[in-house]
Design an enzyme around this catalytic site. Structure first.
Site, PDB file in Angstrom:
ATOM      1  CG  MET A  99      16.632  23.619 -34.147  1.00 48.93           C
ATOM      2  SD  MET A  99      15.701  24.707 -33.062  1.00 48.93           S
ATOM      3  CE  MET A  99      17.011  25.401 -32.094  1.00 48.93           C
ATOM      4  N   PRO A 100      17.810  26.986 -36.573  1.00 46.51           N
ATOM      5  CG  PRO A 100      18.578  28.604 -35.070  1.00 46.51           C
ATOM      6  CD  PRO A 100      17.798  27.307 -35.156  1.00 46.51           C
ATOM      7  CB  THR A 101      21.712  28.425 -40.786  1.00 39.33           C
ATOM      8  OG1 THR A 101      21.318  27.076 -41.028  1.00 39.33           O
ATOM      9  CG2 THR A 101      23.135  28.641 -41.237  1.00 39.33           C
ATOM     10  CG  ASP A 122      23.889  24.070 -39.199  1.00 33.24           C
ATOM     11  OD1 ASP A 122      24.649  23.206 -38.754  1.00 33.24           O
ATOM     12  OD2 ASP A 122      22.876  23.827 -39.875  1.00 33.24           O
TER      13      ASP A 122
END
Length: 70
Positions: A1-3, A40
């Protein structure tokens, strides 16, 4: 998933950052799938004298008008 990196002027409260982190996380989970634990959010605060737009430091711009609630 993304930061997700969020750069913003200094001075926002912890409560505001908490709310924004929750909203960003919810949007990522809704759009991208996965779980909230995989998102995050990193906040970087910048002083107005360290940010310029159109060649003008934000510290040199006129102060925004006060809200009637202030």
């Amino acid at each position: 998933m993304p930061t997700i990196h969020v750069e913003l002027f200094e001075g926002r409260s912890v409560e505001m950052k908490r709310a924004l982190a929750q909203e960003i996380t919810a949007a990522c989970v809704r759009v991208l799938g996965g779980s909230a634990d995989g998102v995050d959010v990193i906040f970087s605060e910048v002083a107005r004298h360290d940010w310029a737009t159109g060649g003008v430091l934000w510290s040199d711009k006129a102060a925004p008008p006060k809200s009637p609630l202030d």
